[in-house]
Design an enzyme around this catalytic site. Structure first.
Site, PDB file in Angstrom:
ATOM      1  N   THR A 147       0.842  -1.216   0.000  1.00 32.53           N
ATOM      2  CA  THR A 147       0.000   0.000   0.000  1.00 32.53           C
ATOM      3  C   THR A 147       0.870   1.256   0.000  1.00 32.53           C
ATOM      4  OG1 THR A 147      -0.044   0.136   2.420  1.00 32.53           O
ATOM      5  CG2 THR A 147      -1.791  -1.149   1.383  1.00 32.53           C
ATOM      6  N   ARG A 161       0.537  -7.578   6.810  1.00 27.22           N
ATOM      7  CA  ARG A 161      -0.356  -8.497   7.519  1.00 27.22           C
ATOM      8  C   ARG A 161      -1.553  -8.967   6.707  1.00 27.22           C
ATOM      9  NH1 ARG A 161      -1.430  -4.512  12.372  1.00 27.22           N
ATOM     10  NH2 ARG A 161      -1.571  -3.232  10.506  1.00 27.22           N
ATOM     11  N   TYR A 164       9.355  14.497  11.838  1.00 26.47           N
ATOM     12  CA  TYR A 164       9.290  14.679  13.289  1.00 26.47           C
ATOM     13  C   TYR A 164      10.087  13.618  14.061  1.00 26.47           C
ATOM     14  CZ  TYR A 164       5.152  11.541  13.080  1.00 26.47           C
ATOM     15  OH  TYR A 164       4.286  10.496  12.856  1.00 26.47           O
ATOM     16  N   PRO A 196       9.882  11.746   5.127  1.00 27.80           N
ATOM     17  CA  PRO A 196       8.855  12.437   4.337  1.00 27.80           C
ATOM     18  C   PRO A 196       8.041  13.396   5.197  1.00 27.80           C
ATOM     19  CG  PRO A 196       8.576  10.011   4.273  1.00 27.80           C
ATOM     20  CD  PRO A 196       9.496  10.352   5.409  1.00 27.80           C
ATOM     21  N   GLY A 197       7.588  14.491   4.586  1.00 27.07           N
ATOM     22  CA  GLY A 197       6.504  15.302   5.135  1.00 27.07           C
ATOM     23  C   GLY A 197       5.212  14.655   4.675  1.00 27.07           C
ATOM     24  N   PRO A 198       4.117  15.430   4.575  1.00 28.67           N
ATOM     25  CA  PRO A 198       2.843  14.801   4.219  1.00 28.67           C
ATOM     26  C   PRO A 198       2.727  14.349   2.757  1.00 28.67           C
ATOM     27  CG  PRO A 198       2.555  17.148   4.711  1.00 28.67           C
ATOM     28  CD  PRO A 198       3.984  16.837   4.976  1.00 28.67           C
TER      29      PRO A 198
END
Ligand code: HXC
Ligand code: NAP
Length: 284
Positions: free
Chosen positions: A21, A43, A150, A191-193
């Protein structure tokens, strides 16, 4: 048409955790186009099967195995199976993660464990399993860890994720030194968003949150998955062979905008600047 020669990753065997994904899948798709052989593990069997089927359409070589990275025995079996299928592993991408926004005081110990076990322990177990084999086999390899901006700055409301990703960043930098003598290279991407179903549904469940986020990004847009895949392709390629222990941020400048003392002055108009110029000249 991407920026790379078609054989950039020719015959490299790449294992991506969480590769069915989102960003994991986008990276896998590009690695295949650049000649790699791909193994993905997570999973949910249905998502894995669908991704493997779609990614194989172009006669690409894709292997999948249901694996929970929180379980070292399952990782052991996964690595056995990938080696059996492809003969070796050249690149590990630690991409599987779990996350959600919540005030920290609302978290139960199980909620904390849910994130730490996937992100920190899962990454550590996979790294150990493959690292030990590479060392024993005398096989050179590259490990790419997907962290977040972050991981360095910390962030409110995603505290278990921030703590776990900071741990993964420390792992990256530590092993960059310790395992370099075995020709094992460590790199990370922060990564950022990047809108993916997994991240958006858990972190930006209301459009207002995404809107606020865009205002904090100097380039005024979120990232697209191909941009991240380009960076990953380069970092795992032989052209990046002297990059070891580095984390590369890909966030449109977001964290810097949040950090600079005077960055909020971006809101000031030309007319206001005229007034301010008068006031600030010669300390008036
Ligand atoms: C508070 C929550 C919660 C929430 C779960 N819990 N969601 N608490 N707020 N939103 C609590 C549950 O109540 C439970 O505690 C404990 O966490 C475990 O919950 P489970 O549902 O049993 O966990 P599990 O099945 O292990 O699922 C893990 C998960 C889930 C992380 C909670 O969301 C998941 O499977 N995520 C995988 C994909 C993902 O998260 N992708 C996003 C990656 S984006 P109690 O005490 O009640 O039993 C990313 C960085 C993005 O990482 C950065 C953007 C800039
Ligand atoms: P995603 O699609 O939700 O990806 C997470 C993947 O991890 C899923 O495929 C999930 O599959 C797998 N996973 C979760 N728990 C697992 C476990 N216990 N064992 C094995 N696999 C597990 O979200 P994404 O946005 O693409 O995130 C990919 C990576 O980028 C993560 O490391 C994330 O922290 C990082 N990141 C993303 C963003 C962003 O904005 N999208 C920003 C910064 C960092 P299953 O649920 O089927 O197991």
């Amino acid at each position: 048409m991407g920026p790379f020669a078609k054989d950039l990753l020719q015959d490299k065997v790449v294992l991506i955790t969480g590769g069915a994904t989102g960003l994991g899948r986008a990276m896998g798709e590009q690695f295949l186009q650049l000649g790699a052989k791909l193994a993905i593990a997570s999973r949910r069997e249905d998502t894995l099967r669908m991704a493997a089927t779609e990614l194989s359409l172009d006669r690409h070589d894709v292997f999948y195995k249901v694996t929970d990275v929180r379980d070292p025995d399952q990782i052991h079996d996964l690595v056995d199976a990938v080696e059996q299928r492809f003969g070796q592993i050249d690149v590990l991408v630690n991409n599987a993660a779990g996350n959600f926004i919540s005030p920290t005081e609302r978290l139960s110990p199980r909620a904390v464990d849910a994130i730490l076990n996937i992100v920190l322990h899962g990454t550590m177990y996979t790294t150990l399993e493959i690292g030990k084999r590479w060392i024993e086999q005398g096989h050179p390899g590259t490990m790419l860890n997907i962290v977040t901006t972050y991981a360095s700055t910390g962030s409110a409301f995603v505290v278990p994720s921030a703590a776990a990703k900071a741990g993964v960043l420390a792992l990256t930098r530590s092993l960059a030194v310790e395992w370099a003598r075995y020709n094992i290279r460590q790199v990370a991407i922060a990564p950022g968003p990047f809108p993916t179903e997994g991240a958006t549904s858990r972190l930006m469940p209301m459009p207002e949150i995404e809107e606020q986020m865009i205002n904090r990004i100097p380039l005024r847009r979120v990232g697209n998955k191909e941009e991240l895949a380009h960076l990953a392709s380069y970092l795992i390629s032989d052209y990046a062979s002297y990059i070891n222990g580095e984390v590369v941020t890909i966030d449109g400048g977001e964290w810097l905008q949040g950090a600079g003392e005077f960055n909020d002055l971006l809101e000031i108009t030309e007319e206001q600047w005229d007034i301010l110029a008068e006031k600030t000249r010669k300390g008036k």
